[in-house]
Design a protein around this motif. Structure first.
Motif, PDB file in Angstrom:
ATOM      1  N   UNK A  85       5.456   5.572  -6.514  1.00 49.15           N
ATOM      2  CA  UNK A  85       4.079   5.219  -6.174  1.00 49.15           C
ATOM      3  C   UNK A  85       3.370   6.490  -5.734  1.00 49.15           C
ATOM      4  N   UNK A  86       2.401   6.928  -6.524  1.00 51.28           N
ATOM      5  CA  UNK A  86       1.544   8.047  -6.152  1.00 51.28           C
ATOM      6  C   UNK A  86       0.303   7.453  -5.510  1.00 51.28           C
ATOM      7  N   UNK A  87      -0.072   7.966  -4.363  1.00 55.51           N
ATOM      8  CA  UNK A  87      -1.221   7.355  -3.711  1.00 55.51           C
ATOM      9  C   UNK A  87      -1.902   8.220  -2.687  1.00 55.51           C
ATOM     10  N   UNK A  88      -3.116   7.785  -2.359  1.00 55.08           N
ATOM     11  CA  UNK A  88      -3.913   8.425  -1.321  1.00 55.08           C
ATOM     12  C   UNK A  88      -4.561   7.347  -0.465  1.00 55.08           C
ATOM     13  N   UNK A  89      -4.798   7.701   0.788  1.00 60.58           N
ATOM     14  CA  UNK A  89      -5.472   6.822   1.749  1.00 60.58           C
ATOM     15  C   UNK A  89      -6.839   7.395   2.072  1.00 60.58           C
ATOM     16  N   UNK A  90      -7.788   6.481   2.330  1.00 58.38           N
ATOM     17  CA  UNK A  90      -9.158   6.866   2.661  1.00 58.38           C
ATOM     18  C   UNK A  90      -9.687   5.941   3.747  1.00 58.38           C
ATOM     19  N   UNK A  91     -10.669   6.420   4.484  1.00 61.67           N
ATOM     20  CA  UNK A  91     -11.368   5.602   5.478  1.00 61.67           C
ATOM     21  C   UNK A  91     -12.842   5.549   5.120  1.00 61.67           C
ATOM     22  N   UNK A  92     -13.531   4.505   5.615  1.00 56.07           N
ATOM     23  CA  UNK A  92     -14.983   4.482   5.504  1.00 56.07           C
ATOM     24  C   UNK A  92     -15.524   5.454   6.549  1.00 56.07           C
ATOM     25  N   UNK A  93     -16.759   5.909   6.392  1.00 58.72           N
ATOM     26  CA  UNK A  93     -17.282   6.912   7.320  1.00 58.72           C
ATOM     27  C   UNK A  93     -17.174   6.520   8.803  1.00 58.72           C
ATOM     28  N   UNK A  94     -17.385   5.260   9.144  1.00 57.65           N
ATOM     29  CA  UNK A  94     -17.279   4.860  10.551  1.00 57.65           C
ATOM     30  C   UNK A  94     -15.951   4.171  10.838  1.00 57.65           C
ATOM     31  N   UNK A  95     -14.984   4.336   9.932  1.00 56.60           N
ATOM     32  CA  UNK A  95     -13.622   3.796  10.049  1.00 56.60           C
ATOM     33  C   UNK A  95     -13.584   2.281  10.283  1.00 56.60           C
ATOM     34  N   UNK A  96     -14.395   1.554   9.533  1.00 59.38           N
ATOM     35  CA  UNK A  96     -14.332   0.100   9.566  1.00 59.38           C
ATOM     36  C   UNK A  96     -13.209  -0.404   8.674  1.00 59.38           C
ATOM     37  N   UNK A  97     -12.952   0.362   7.603  1.00 55.44           N
ATOM     38  CA  UNK A  97     -11.902  -0.004   6.662  1.00 55.44           C
ATOM     39  C   UNK A  97     -11.009   1.199   6.388  1.00 55.44           C
ATOM     40  N   UNK A  98      -9.728   0.921   6.156  1.00 52.78           N
ATOM     41  CA  UNK A  98      -8.790   1.918   5.656  1.00 52.78           C
ATOM     42  C   UNK A  98      -8.314   1.442   4.300  1.00 52.78           C
ATOM     43  N   UNK A  99      -8.186   2.342   3.357  1.00 49.07           N
ATOM     44  CA  UNK A  99      -7.843   1.975   1.984  1.00 49.07           C
ATOM     45  C   UNK A  99      -6.692   2.831   1.490  1.00 49.07           C
ATOM     46  N   UNK A 100      -5.704   2.183   0.873  1.00 47.96           N
ATOM     47  CA  UNK A 100      -4.645   2.873   0.139  1.00 47.96           C
ATOM     48  C   UNK A 100      -4.853   2.568  -1.331  1.00 47.96           C
ATOM     49  N   UNK A 101      -4.828   3.601  -2.165  1.00 48.34           N
ATOM     50  CA  UNK A 101      -4.879   3.423  -3.612  1.00 48.34           C
ATOM     51  C   UNK A 101      -3.552   3.962  -4.127  1.00 48.34           C
ATOM     52  N   UNK A 102      -2.719   3.048  -4.656  1.00 47.78           N
ATOM     53  CA  UNK A 102      -1.343   3.370  -5.047  1.00 47.78           C
ATOM     54  C   UNK A 102      -1.132   3.082  -6.519  1.00 47.78           C
ATOM     55  N   UNK A 103      -0.615   4.046  -7.235  1.00 48.12           N
ATOM     56  CA  UNK A 103      -0.357   3.907  -8.659  1.00 48.12           C
ATOM     57  C   UNK A 103       1.153   3.950  -8.853  1.00 48.12           C
ATOM     58  N   UNK A 104       1.718   2.840  -9.351  1.00 45.59           N
ATOM     59  CA  UNK A 104       3.173   2.768  -9.415  1.00 45.59           C
ATOM     60  C   UNK A 104       3.707   2.279 -10.738  1.00 45.59           C
ATOM     61  N   UNK A 105       4.992   2.577 -10.958  1.00 45.70           N
ATOM     62  CA  UNK A 105       5.629   2.186 -12.219  1.00 45.70           C
ATOM     63  C   UNK A 105       6.542   0.975 -12.075  1.00 45.70           C
ATOM     64  N   UNK A 106       6.280   0.122 -11.083  1.00 48.78           N
ATOM     65  CA  UNK A 106       6.918  -1.193 -11.121  1.00 48.78           C
ATOM     66  C   UNK A 106       6.091  -2.024 -12.096  1.00 48.78           C
TER      67      UNK A 106
END
Length: 190
Positions: A85-106
């Motif tokens: 799983x290759x991925x990166x995490x991001x936050x919204x500017x005021x940190x209301x949401x956290x997001x992981x975007x994961x690309x995997x070979x399952x």
């Protein structure tokens, strides 16, 4: 003048008769150059390589369009020997949401089986996908999108800052829109 014409003709003939360094002899397999980027991680399984890397392939403009701060990027790779799983995490500017975007070979079938008790089948820009909401995991929602190599998972957490969970109606609010933005960058099959 005849000398200049002869030089020009010689150069013209030489230019037409030689191969440029960018051209390849079709019979020379050593000359074939791949334009495909080598994945940042290759596991020891016989699964397909993860060809879509969200850290490299989702542009900042798409993150901004989805409401996330590109400068908040953190690596979220998970790379055991059995799958990737290759991925990166991001936050919204005021940190209301956290997001992981994961690309995997399952496989998408494996993802369906793993989440069958709490997933709903949906469509994201014409691709099969799963909306995953677990009642015992408050403030979280995920969408798994089928790809040619496996799945892309868009996984979000809600941060209210109060210590109390957000209402369940907020867990997935807008996540399908985010998934549609990111799906545009996944290479199309065929």
């Amino acid at each position: 003048m005849a000398h200049i014409g002869a030089v020009a003709i010689t150069l013209l003939i030489a230019g037409c008769s030689t191969q440029s360094t960018n051209e390849q002899d079709p019979g020379d397999s050593a000359a074939v150059v791949s334009l495909t980027r080598v994945p940042r991680h290759i596991d020891k399984s016989d699964r397909p390589h993860v060809t879509f890397d969200p850290c490299l392939d989702v542009p900042d403009t798409a993150l901004i369009e989805a409401g996330y701060d590109p400068s908040s990027e953190e690596n979220a790779d998970f790379t055991p020997d059995e799958y990737t799983f290759l991925g990166c995490s991001y936050d919204t500017p005021r940190r209301l949401y956290g997001l992981n975007v994961l690309s995997g070979n399952i496989s998408f079938a494996e993802e369906q089986e793993k989440s069958r008790a709490y997933a709903t089948h949906i469509d994201v820009n014409g691709r099969r996908a799963l909306l995953k909401v677990e009642a015992d995991q408050p403030d979280a929602c995920a969408i798994s999108i089928e790809t040619s190599y496996g799945v892309l998972i868009v996984d979000r957490s809600v941060f209210k800052g109060t210590g109390a969970p957000a209402p369940e109606s907020e867990w997935c609010a807008g996540l399908e829109d985010t998934a549609r933005i990111f799906e545009r960058y996944i290479p199309k099959e065929g």
